[in-house]
Design an enzyme around this catalytic site. Structure first.
Site, PDB file in Angstrom:
ATOM      1  N   ALA A 204       0.850  -1.090   0.000  1.00 53.09           N
ATOM      2  CA  ALA A 204       0.000   0.000   0.000  1.00 53.09           C
ATOM      3  C   ALA A 204       0.883   1.133   0.000  1.00 53.09           C
ATOM      4  CB  ALA A 204      -0.721  -0.001   1.219  1.00 53.09           C
TER       5      ALA A 204
ATOM      6  N   TRP B 286      -8.966   4.853   4.512  1.00 45.79           N
ATOM      7  CA  TRP B 286      -8.811   3.403   4.675  1.00 45.79           C
ATOM      8  C   TRP B 286      -7.612   2.843   3.898  1.00 45.79           C
ATOM      9  CZ3 TRP B 286     -13.421   5.908   3.561  1.00 45.79           C
ATOM     10  CH2 TRP B 286     -14.389   5.904   4.577  1.00 45.79           C
ATOM     11  N   ASP B 287      -6.790   3.684   3.320  1.00 46.31           N
ATOM     12  CA  ASP B 287      -5.685   3.198   2.494  1.00 46.31           C
ATOM     13  C   ASP B 287      -6.200   2.340   1.333  1.00 46.31           C
ATOM     14  OD1 ASP B 287      -3.177   2.742   1.510  1.00 46.31           O
ATOM     15  OD2 ASP B 287      -2.459   1.554   3.201  1.00 46.31           O
ATOM     16  N   TYR B 288      -7.308   2.742   0.760  1.00 44.45           N
ATOM     17  CA  TYR B 288      -7.860   2.029  -0.386  1.00 44.45           C
ATOM     18  C   TYR B 288      -7.242   2.527  -1.697  1.00 44.45           C
ATOM     19  CZ  TYR B 288     -11.630  -0.475   2.117  1.00 44.45           C
ATOM     20  OH  TYR B 288     -12.370  -1.320   2.910  1.00 44.45           O
TER      21      TYR B 288
END
Lengths: 125, 707
Positions: free
Chosen positions: B24, B374-376
């Site tokens: 990520a 959300w670190d999406y």
């Protein structure tokens, strides 16, 4: 004391059955842990299963320590209830059944293996 | 009692399942926002910017010094000339020699060792993820530490190698080089040095170009074949800014972003996207999303690109025909707090952005998460397809949604729904969006978790997880971050679909998508409890880059650090708190979006209690990273899972028809190619630190026996 000492050996059924004792204490220990966690879970609004199963397991352990055959009957009730609950929760999802059924079933086998010893021993009430 | 034996066996498996992996990255921060994006309201997903007068995609007449005309594409088949297979990144090969009927005869033809294994401070940080190209007679690849290597595609013998000398301290989160790109200069004569060149981005943020024939650096490219991407980024902090993806090359422009190590500080390197002339290495344009016009040709003297902005760590796809490049953007630095992000960051974070690759001007963008905390990040490379007659781009997301957009306008061609009344939480309710887009065409996402989804291998660890479930904040998908209690994020940042992306059989009309199905268990940590330091404040060599992404990140500059339990494993036993499967693979009808088949991916053979392998062949569905290849022969080739198997799946049925054990983790996209009429399949077995698979240095080729 001298009368007993006169016997060549302890009368059959009176020596300690270590297997039953150990299993009894294991059931008490794990039952207490599951009961405590289960009560916590109930207070958090979760499933009641663990509180009840922990209670049943701890009680089974106490009965085993007293060499009472009722331990077997009680644990059978716990186990049948566990199977019914597990089926109701996850059905045929076998991976999901692993934590629900494997350990309780191993304990059932061990409890059943205690039957001969329980038969030999008079219950200690 | 024998009927319970299977359960006892199963318990053996249940043990430690290495969880996921992912990559990520993100970016950003805040900073002055000049030039805010003229923006579409956050409720619109697709935003068509007003194209500057002559921007357009057909503008072949621009009169600057850079090449602007569409250039010929290389064909997939005999070759695997692009990281995504063909120029459209479908990972579909027309080769059909290997079929479901004969695949069981596959034999290993050769194995090539790159020789690049972790040493010293790089121990525990290797996740090479490399996918070779095959062009002409050669395989072209990079190693974990960016050694460029050419290998004979038929024999596995090394032709040449070039080591740019990347130091260990450049490793951001993992030592990763997913691949390289190839460019042929249309103005060069055959035989000229670097007429065809191999270009890669390195962990120490350099673009390196070498001659495809000799491996010699291209003298005409930058300085002796190297362009320094740290230029105008700011203070040089090794490991904070690193390139791990192959660049996209469009109309002679090399387009690259970079990974900005997650969770460090809001004042982080910029997520600027830059285009460089593929021949000279000269900067053609920069796209600084917070100052797109002002910094088009670089920031003013003494300044840097806007710091903390969303970056692109994954692979873009080039559209030679329209002259666009499609950028899957990540999130701002930092990931889990957003109130002080700029409007421009909010506009572009977690969006697919289409830029005119010749000018760097935005054509459109499509946002998949509003106010992402959300670190999406968008991790998957988008693919170019023809969708019912319209040139389209297919975009998978970490939330598992699959979108199909009009390539020219960014307008969705498949239905996009809207979640409403989402919880806003207590930390920053003014910032959290109570609406989010979702694909109504297809999603890989599963139903929200329930208490009964908690797992373990005994009732006790299952009970502990149930207690954790009840103690956490969880309102389903998009539960906002919290600090009073942990919160459950599901799907976690690992996907859904991640960097391996999807493969699309354009003849059969089938999308093959492998995916993860794991939650994260997170908590915002108040500043006064945070003990970790951002990377720029660490002593050299102190960096703990092997930690799971976000495991204990400082998020300096925001009010909270972030604690992430990636994959939500039981803190007492390491066993996952949720039931299997943790990953799957699915076939989707490209016409209708309907699921054709869906199955767990990955067996339990490497998993067992206390980390002891069970060797059991049952499909449990493990976390997986790395995509698949689909072939006209009707096969899906994929490794990816943590069972270290490389397998072929019948695309019609979803059944595994062949598998082989790899010497290390296969977290990489496979390829297929042909030499002298013989079809090869290949995958690298190099392991992955975050996926907890063994590290190696091998690239392995299989083919059918020669008669």
């Amino acid at each position: 004391m001298s009368d007993i000492a006169a016997s060549p050996a302890n009368p059959p059924g009176h020596e300690t059955s270590w297997g039953v004792k150990i299993l009894g204490w294991v059931c008490v220990l794990f039952g207490a842990v599951i009961l405590a966690g289960g009560v916590w879970l109930i207070l958090l609004g979760g499933s009641w299963y663990y509180g009840l199963a922990g209670l049943g397991l701890a009680a089974t352990g106490i009965l085993l320590n007293r060499y009472m055959m009722e331990a077997v009957w009680l644990y059978l009730v716990v186990w049948v209830g566990t199977v019914a609950w597990a089926w109701w929760e996850v059905g045929t999802n076998w991976w999901a059944e692993v934590p629900r059924l494997v350990a309780p079933t191993l304990i059932l086998v061990l409890v059943l293996l205690c039957i001969p010893a329980l038969r030999r021993h008079p219950s200690k009430l | 009692m024998t009927r319970f034996v299977p359960f006892a066996a199963a318990v053996l498996l249940a043990g430690t399942l290495p969880l996921q992996a992912q990559q990520a990255t993100t970016p950003d921060t805040q900073q002055p926002t000049t030039g805010a994006a003229e923006g579409p309201s956050p409720t619109e997903n697709a935003t068509i910017s007003q194209p500057p007068a002559e921007q357009t995609t057909e503008d072949d007449t621009a009169d600057d010094a850079f090449a602007t005309a569409a250039q010929p594409l290389m064909e997939v088949g005999t070759d695997w000339p692009y990281w995504g297979g063909d120029a459209q990144a479908t990972r579909y090969s027309p080769l059909n020699q290997i079929t479901p009927e004969n695949v069981d005869q596959l034999e290993q033809v050769f194995t090539f060792h790159t020789g690049d294994l972790p040493e010293g401070t790089a121990e525990g940080k290797y996740s090479p993820e490399v996918t070779p190209l095959k062009v002409g007679d050669d395989l072209l690849m990079c190693s974990a530490m960016n050694i460029l290597i050419s290998v004979d595609a038929a024999t596995g013998e090394e032709n040449w190698r070039f080591d740019p000398g990347v130091p260990n301290d450049a490793i951001p989160y993992g030592a990763t080089c997913r691949g390289v790109s190839v460019y042929s200069n249309p103005d060069a004569a055959e035989g000229d040095a670097c007429a065809t060149r191999v270009i890669q981005g390195t962990l120490d943020a350099k673009l390196v170009a070498v001659d495809v024939e000799t491996g010699a650096p291209c003298e005409d490219f930058g300085e002796n074949g190297t362009v320094d991407m740290w230029q105008d980024i700011g203070e040089r902090v090794p490991g904070w800014y690193a390139v791990t993806a192959p660049p996209a090359i469009v109309r002679g422009i090399v387009v690259s972003g970079a990974q900005v190590k997650d969770g460090q500080a809001e004042d982080a390197p910029s997520g600027v996207i830059r285009g460089y002339d593929a021949v000279t290495g000269e900067l053609a344009w920069a796209w600084d999303l917070a100052a797109p016009d002002e910094n088009r040709n670089g920031p003013p003297e003494g300044e840097v690109y806007t710091r903390g902005t969303p970056n692109m760590w994954t692979t873009a796809v080039a559209d030679e025909e329209l002259g666009l490049v499609y950028l899957p953007m990540g999130n701002s630095s930092v990931d889990y707090y957003g109130s002080n992000r700029s409007d421009a960051e909010n506009e572009y974070a977690t969006s697919l952005v289409a830029l005119d690759a010749t000018t760097g001007a935005e054509a459109w963008h499509f946002q998949t998460v509003r106010h992402d905390v959300w670190d999406y990040d968008l991790g998957s490379q988008a693919s170019l397809i023809d969708y019912q007659g319209t040139p389209a781009v297919l975009l998978p997301s970490k939330q598992g949604d699959i979108y199909i957009l009009n390539r020219e306008t960014g307008e969705p061609l498949t239905p996009v729904g809207e979640l409403t009344d989402l919880p806003k939480g207590e930390v920053e309710p003014e910032y959290i969006s109570d609406t989010q887009p979702v694909s109504e065409w297809h999603t890989l996402r599963k139903d929200p978790l329930e208490e009964k989804d908690m797992w373990g291998f005994t009732p006790i660890d299952q009970l502990w997880c149930r207690i954790q479930f009840r103690r956490a904040n969880y309102d389903g998908f998009f539960t906002p971050p919290s600090t009073d209690k942990p919160w459950i994020q599901y799907p976690g940042y690992n996907g859904g679909s991640d960097w391996g992306s999807v493969a699309i059989d354009t003849d059969r009309g089938i999308i093959i998508a492998n995916y993860n199905d794991v939650p994260n268990y997170n908590r915002l940590v108040p500043r006064d409890e945070v003990t970790s330091k951002p990377i720029n404040e660490m002593e050299t060599g102190e960096s703990g880059g092997a930690n799971a992404e976000g495991a204990a990140d400082p998020q300096s500059g925001s009010p909270y650090g972030i604690s992430v339990n990636a994959g939500w494993r039981n803190d007492l036993t390491g066993v996952p708190c949720t039931r299997p499967p943790y990953g799957g693979i699915r076939a989707i009808d490209l016409e209708t979006g309907e699921t054709l088949w869906d199955r767990p991916l990955g067996t339990a053979r490497r998993n067992g209690p206390f980390g002891i392998p069970s060797f059991l062949p049952f499909d449990i569905g493990t976390p997986n990273n790395g995509g698949s290849v689909v072939t006209a022969g009707g096969l899906v080739f994929i490794a990816a899972a943590t069972d270290n198997l490389f397998r072929a799946i019948d695309i019609e049925t979803g059944e595994t028809v062949w598998s082989t054990v790899l010497p290390a983790g296969g977290q990489a996209n496979p390829i297929t190619y042909e030499v002298d009429g013989r079809q090869y399949v290949m995958v690298s077995a190099m392991g992955h630190h975050f996926m907890e698979t063994p590290v190696g240095d091998e690239v392995i080729a299989w083919a059918l026996p020669e008669n």
